[in-house]
Scaffold this motif. Structure first.
Motif, PDB file in Angstrom:
ATOM      1  N   ALA A  21       0.966  -1.203   0.086  1.00  0.00           N
ATOM      2  CA  ALA A  21       0.111   0.063  -0.138  1.00  0.00           C
ATOM      3  C   ALA A  21       0.747   1.322  -0.007  1.00  0.00           C
ATOM      4  N   SER A  22       1.983   1.289   0.942  1.00  0.00           N
ATOM      5  CA  SER A  22       2.930   2.456   0.853  1.00  0.00           C
ATOM      6  C   SER A  22       3.561   2.747  -0.571  1.00  0.00           C
ATOM      7  N   SER A  23       3.753   1.546  -1.208  1.00  0.00           N
ATOM      8  CA  SER A  23       4.389   1.686  -2.493  1.00  0.00           C
ATOM      9  C   SER A  23       3.495   2.312  -3.739  1.00  0.00           C
ATOM     10  N   VAL A  24       2.366   1.829  -3.368  1.00  0.00           N
ATOM     11  CA  VAL A  24       1.221   2.442  -4.466  1.00  0.00           C
ATOM     12  C   VAL A  24       0.964   3.860  -4.057  1.00  0.00           C
ATOM     13  N   GLY A  25       0.931   4.237  -2.753  1.00  0.00           N
ATOM     14  CA  GLY A  25       0.687   5.546  -2.413  1.00  0.00           C
ATOM     15  C   GLY A  25       1.758   6.384  -2.616  1.00  0.00           C
ATOM     16  N   MET A  26       3.083   6.253  -2.551  1.00  0.00           N
ATOM     17  CA  MET A  26       4.055   6.839  -2.894  1.00  0.00           C
ATOM     18  C   MET A  26       4.134   7.186  -4.340  1.00  0.00           C
ATOM     19  N   TRP A  27       3.661   6.217  -5.360  1.00  0.00           N
ATOM     20  CA  TRP A  27       3.596   6.289  -6.871  1.00  0.00           C
ATOM     21  C   TRP A  27       2.522   7.315  -7.053  1.00  0.00           C
ATOM     22  N   ALA A  28       1.342   7.297  -6.324  1.00  0.00           N
ATOM     23  CA  ALA A  28       0.173   8.016  -6.557  1.00  0.00           C
ATOM     24  C   ALA A  28       0.623   9.632  -6.127  1.00  0.00           C
ATOM     25  N   TRP A  29       1.331   9.390  -5.080  1.00  0.00           N
ATOM     26  CA  TRP A  29       1.569  10.871  -4.569  1.00  0.00           C
ATOM     27  C   TRP A  29       2.576  11.628  -5.892  1.00  0.00           C
ATOM     28  N   VAL A  30       3.372  11.022  -6.291  1.00  0.00           N
ATOM     29  CA  VAL A  30       4.280  11.669  -7.591  1.00  0.00           C
ATOM     30  C   VAL A  30       3.403  11.954  -8.603  1.00  0.00           C
ATOM     31  N   LYS A  31       2.616  11.234  -8.800  1.00  0.00           N
ATOM     32  CA  LYS A  31       1.714  11.226 -10.221  1.00  0.00           C
ATOM     33  C   LYS A  31       0.834  12.688 -10.014  1.00  0.00           C
ATOM     34  N   VAL A  32       0.207  12.637  -8.679  1.00  0.00           N
ATOM     35  CA  VAL A  32      -0.595  13.675  -8.339  1.00  0.00           C
ATOM     36  C   VAL A  32       0.407  15.188  -8.239  1.00  0.00           C
ATOM     37  N   ASP A  33       1.492  14.951  -7.522  1.00  0.00           N
ATOM     38  CA  ASP A  33       2.164  16.329  -7.401  1.00  0.00           C
ATOM     39  C   ASP A  33       3.593  16.207  -7.596  1.00  0.00           C
ATOM     40  N   PRO A  34       4.112  16.357  -8.821  1.00  0.00           N
ATOM     41  CA  PRO A  34       5.522  15.800  -9.241  1.00  0.00           C
ATOM     42  C   PRO A  34       6.501  16.347  -8.403  1.00  0.00           C
ATOM     43  N   GLN A  35       6.196  17.571  -7.651  1.00  0.00           N
ATOM     44  CA  GLN A  35       7.279  17.991  -6.859  1.00  0.00           C
ATOM     45  C   GLN A  35       7.645  16.931  -5.713  1.00  0.00           C
ATOM     46  N   ALA A  36       6.692  16.070  -5.270  1.00  0.00           N
ATOM     47  CA  ALA A  36       6.897  14.986  -4.297  1.00  0.00           C
ATOM     48  C   ALA A  36       8.185  14.310  -4.735  1.00  0.00           C
ATOM     49  N   VAL A  37       8.698  14.227  -5.754  1.00  0.00           N
ATOM     50  CA  VAL A  37       9.844  13.319  -6.092  1.00  0.00           C
ATOM     51  C   VAL A  37      10.878  13.722  -5.226  1.00  0.00           C
ATOM     52  N   LYS A  38      11.146  15.019  -4.778  1.00  0.00           N
ATOM     53  CA  LYS A  38      12.025  15.304  -4.051  1.00  0.00           C
ATOM     54  C   LYS A  38      12.212  14.680  -2.560  1.00  0.00           C
ATOM     55  N   TYR A  39      11.095  14.168  -2.128  1.00  0.00           N
ATOM     56  CA  TYR A  39      10.829  13.562  -0.775  1.00  0.00           C
ATOM     57  C   TYR A  39      11.175  12.084  -1.136  1.00  0.00           C
ATOM     58  N   VAL A  40      10.345  11.520  -2.363  1.00  0.00           N
ATOM     59  CA  VAL A  40      10.476  10.020  -2.462  1.00  0.00           C
ATOM     60  C   VAL A  40      11.731   9.733  -2.888  1.00  0.00           C
ATOM     61  N   ALA A  41      12.377  10.622  -4.049  1.00  0.00           N
ATOM     62  CA  ALA A  41      13.745  10.038  -4.322  1.00  0.00           C
ATOM     63  C   ALA A  41      14.874  10.724  -4.002  1.00  0.00           C
ATOM     64  N   LEU A  42      14.540  11.876  -2.955  1.00  0.00           N
ATOM     65  CA  LEU A  42      15.373  12.723  -2.352  1.00  0.00           C
ATOM     66  C   LEU A  42      16.134  13.535  -3.339  1.00  0.00           C
ATOM     67  N   SER A  43      15.515  13.829  -4.569  1.00  0.00           N
ATOM     68  CA  SER A  43      16.117  14.618  -5.839  1.00  0.00           C
ATOM     69  C   SER A  43      15.059  15.012  -6.591  1.00  0.00           C
ATOM     70  N   LEU A  44      15.069  16.543  -7.068  1.00  0.00           N
ATOM     71  CA  LEU A  44      14.036  16.674  -8.194  1.00  0.00           C
ATOM     72  C   LEU A  44      14.478  16.284  -9.369  1.00  0.00           C
ATOM     73  N   GLY A  45      15.727  15.913  -9.420  1.00  0.00           N
ATOM     74  CA  GLY A  45      16.144  15.426 -10.855  1.00  0.00           C
ATOM     75  C   GLY A  45      16.327  13.827 -10.993  1.00  0.00           C
ATOM     76  N   ALA A  46      15.609  13.136 -10.218  1.00  0.00           N
ATOM     77  CA  ALA A  46      15.524  12.127 -10.228  1.00  0.00           C
ATOM     78  C   ALA A  46      14.618  11.447 -11.424  1.00  0.00           C
ATOM     79  N   GLN A  47      15.390  10.385 -12.448  1.00  0.00           N
ATOM     80  CA  GLN A  47      14.453   9.838 -13.434  1.00  0.00           C
ATOM     81  C   GLN A  47      13.896   8.468 -12.849  1.00  0.00           C
ATOM     82  N   ASP A  48      13.055   8.096 -13.710  1.00  0.00           N
ATOM     83  CA  ASP A  48      12.348   7.124 -13.537  1.00  0.00           C
ATOM     84  C   ASP A  48      13.072   5.859 -12.683  1.00  0.00           C
TER      85      ASP A  48
END
Lengths: 585, 76
Positions: free
Chosen positions: A483-510
């Motif tokens: 559930a947390s994996s799905v949640g993080m993926w959906a979070w980044v889909k809704v708010d692309p800026q969230a990638v800086k929290y999930v992947a620790l960098s705004l420049g993180a590729q897929d």
């Protein structure tokens, strides 16, 4: 099938009559193997686990080949073109430690408990609820993935060979359905081993001739540096170094750092895939004894280390050597969706994933080209056969046998397995046509599949190594991780800026996002499993015998010489793995 | 391998390499005598001759060594 169905427009390569003979011979051979093996698939152990009598070599090569599909080959050659030698991490740190861990630590438990599947182990260790969650998600996702692969391969065949998409889907799926339904896992394994040889025979010439043309490894590096500098690409040296650019997210084309590679890829995703994905583990379960079961992943690891030679190197050679045939200018490949759009086709663009066929067409004339294309077709078909055979096993044992008919006879299980094979192929075809209507489904399902792997590894690992883990802990850990994996993926889909929290960098590729998401959801799975286990009642030790480290007597292997011991070869593979990483540092 | 399963997987591998190698070698020899109009890059190395020849010999060895018969070895 009438060859008039083959369209001959806009294709990347042109096949001669000898090439077609080689392709037709391959189809005839796999069907003959399926028919020949039919008489050996009478019991459920025969059909689903190839009689548990495969030697270490056969199980090991099938274990590797189940992962060596043509989409994998072309996709990672394309990734090497896009990301440089960093793509080799998926073959080395992203595979070798996990395969050795499976061989030496986890295989004894899978082998001793005589389970038919990974969900079957979860049933024994954590109870029915964990098995149900795992088996339904696995069965569902496996056939969907099979259909998506089928569609993606048909698109590639259209682009590369100009084949009609319906023709590709029909011929390949009918062939796979026949040979798996007839011979079961044994037939799938035989064809995977055949595919292994075809891939090496068909693809090995590309790096050999490519290095001759480029002037060796140093010549290749110099050309890549020159070409990328010419195109004003930042930090071109990062394309030929494995580790030296991973100190910072911004220093490499993937936008990742060493933490993501070592912990996200090496410690979680790779461990999850190679030790708990039933598609590959099923091949090792077919080994004839414990020593063979331990040796099989080690043999697979030894060959896996060499695969970059036929996958990553052609991608790098493409960066160095490919030029427009008419103008002589550098040929720049682009993302597949751009290249395969109508506008892209009109401009004659090529996608990243076409780098391997492009290199194949560059060096291989009639005959050799047919063998290379046959290797790609074989890779696709054995990948599909792997999905379908794993699906029919999990369905028959963990869904039909566990939830629908608990007293099913052995004979009815085999019958169900054959029907499930046909059903799996039919659903795959349906998925392929569904994806044809809506391409975005493909992205969603591929992401969904990755959601289950990392948490499943957390659950199985704790189940094998920690006797205090309870059934409730196992189930809720697996559920929370997924559930947390799905949640993080959906979070980044809704708010692309969230990638800086999930992947620790705004420049993180897929790829970088996948690594970090896997790492976090694995940690959540482990944390929840531990906390819930500590507040719930554990199973008595007597019920955990054969399932958990410390409560299981690992049988002594027969007295064999050093050269026949799995641990000896594991050490050799580990040493070569370290040396390769240092050489390409 | 169970009863009725006298053919080893390695025999099928050998058969595949033998036939494919033979076809590639034959094509290579034909192209050596009649060079193609649009040759591939590095065609002067005649890869189809030596690579086809290697596959042909490799396949022949496997076909012979793992041919069906009373050989007692444990062969999958």
């Amino acid at each position: 099938m009438n060859l008039a169905l083959i369209l001959l427009v806009n294709q990347l390569v042109h096949l001669s009559s000898v090439d077609l003979v080689i392709i037709v011979f391959y189809f005839a051979l796999v069907l003959a193997i399926g028919l020949y093996l039919r008489e050996q698939a009478n019991t459920s152990d025969d059909f689903f686990l190839a009689g548990r009598e495969m030697t270490a070599w056969v199980a090991g090569l099938a274990f590797l080949s189940a992962n060596l599909g043509s989409l994998e080959l072309m996709g990672w050659a394309g990734n090497a073109y896009k990301y440089g030698i960093l793509a080799a991490h998926w073959y080395w740190i992203g595979a070798i430690p996990a395969m050795l861990f499976l061989a030496l630590v986890m295989m004894p438990f899978y082998h001793i408990c005589r389970t038919h599947s990974v969900p079957g182990y979860l049933k024994l260790r954590f109870g029915e609820s964990s098995r149900t969650l795992s088996s339904i998600s696995f069965a569902f996702m496996t056939v969907l993935m099979s259909g998506i692969n089928m569609y993606a391969m048909a698109v590639v065949m259209r682009v590369v060979l100009g084949w009609n998409i319906h023709f590709s889907i029909l011929v390949s799926s009918v062939t796979v359905a026949i040979y798996v339904a007839l011979g079961g896992l044994r037939s799938a394994i035989f064809n995977e081993v055949l595919q292994f040889f075809l891939i090496w025979a068909g693809a090995l010439l590309i790096p050999i001739l490519g290095l001759v043309e480029a002037g060796g490894w140093s010549g290749l590096k110099a050309r890549i540096l020159q070409n990328l500098t010419e195109q004003h690409i930042a930090n071109p040296g990062a394309y030929t170094h494995l580790w030296s650019t991973l100190g910072d997210f911004g220093n490499n084309p993937m936008g990742i750092n060493w933490v993501g590679i070592v912990f996200g890829l090496g410690a979680v995703i790779a461990m999850g895939y190679w030790t708990t994905d039933f598609l590959v583990v099923q091949r090792v379960l077919a080994a004839k004894d414990l020593r063979s079961a331990k040796l099989a992943p080690i043999i697979g690891a030894a060959f896996k280390m060499m695969v970059p030679f036929i996958v990553i190197l052609p991608g790098l050679l493409g960066l160095a050597l490919l030029r427009e045939p008419n103008t002589g200018h550098l040929l720049r490949l682009v993302p597949g969706d751009v290249a395969w759009s109508n506008a892209g086709q009109a401009q004659g663009l090529h996608g990243y994933d076409e780098v391997l066929p492009l290199m194949l067409a560059r060096y291989c004339g009639p005959g050799l080209l047919g063998l290379g294309i046959t290797a790609l077709i074989a890779g696709f078909m054995s990948g599909m056969a792997g999905n379908v055979s794993a699906f029919s096993t999990v369905w028959t044992y963990d869904i039909y046998g566990a939830l629908i008919d608990k007293n099913a006879s052995d004979e009815s299980k085999v019958r169900m397995g054959r029907w499930c094979t046909l059903l799996g192929v039919a659903v795959s075809i349906g998925t392929a046509y569904l994806v044809m209507q809506s391409q975005s489904i493909m992205d969603y399902v591929q992401q969904l599949f990755s959601f289950f792997i990392a948490p499943l590894f957390g659950t199985v690992l704790l189940g094998m190594l920690w006797k205090r883990a309870t059934p409730a802990g196992g189930f809720w850990g697996l559920f929370a991780g997924t559930a947390s994996s799905v949640g993080m993926w959906a979070w980044v889909k809704v708010d692309p800026q969230a990638v800086k929290y999930v992947a620790l960098s705004l420049g993180a590729q897929d790829q970088a996002q996948n690594m970090f998401r896997a790492l976090w959801c694995w940690l959540i799975c482990v944390l929840v499993t531990v906390v819930v286990s500590l507040v719930t009642k554990p199973k008595p030790d007597a019920e955990l015998t054969g399932l958990v480290y410390g409560l299981t007597a690992i049988p002594q292997e027969e007295r064999v010489s050093l050269l026949h011991r799995p641990v000896f070869w594991a050490v050799i593979v580990a040493i070569v793995f370290v040396i390769l990483n240092i050489i390409f540092w | 391998m169970k009863s009725g399963g006298s053919l080893s997987i390695w025999f099928f591998i050998g058969l595949s390499m033998f036939v494919n190698g033979g076809l590639i070698l034959g094509t290579g020899l034909f192209e050596f005598v009649h060079p193609p109009e649009h040759p591939v890059v590095l065609s002067q190395l005649h890869a189809n001759i030596w690579w086809g020849g290697f596959l042909f010999l490799f396949g022949a060895f496997y076909c012979f060594h793992f041919a069906p018969g009373p050989r007692p070895a444990n062969k999958n």
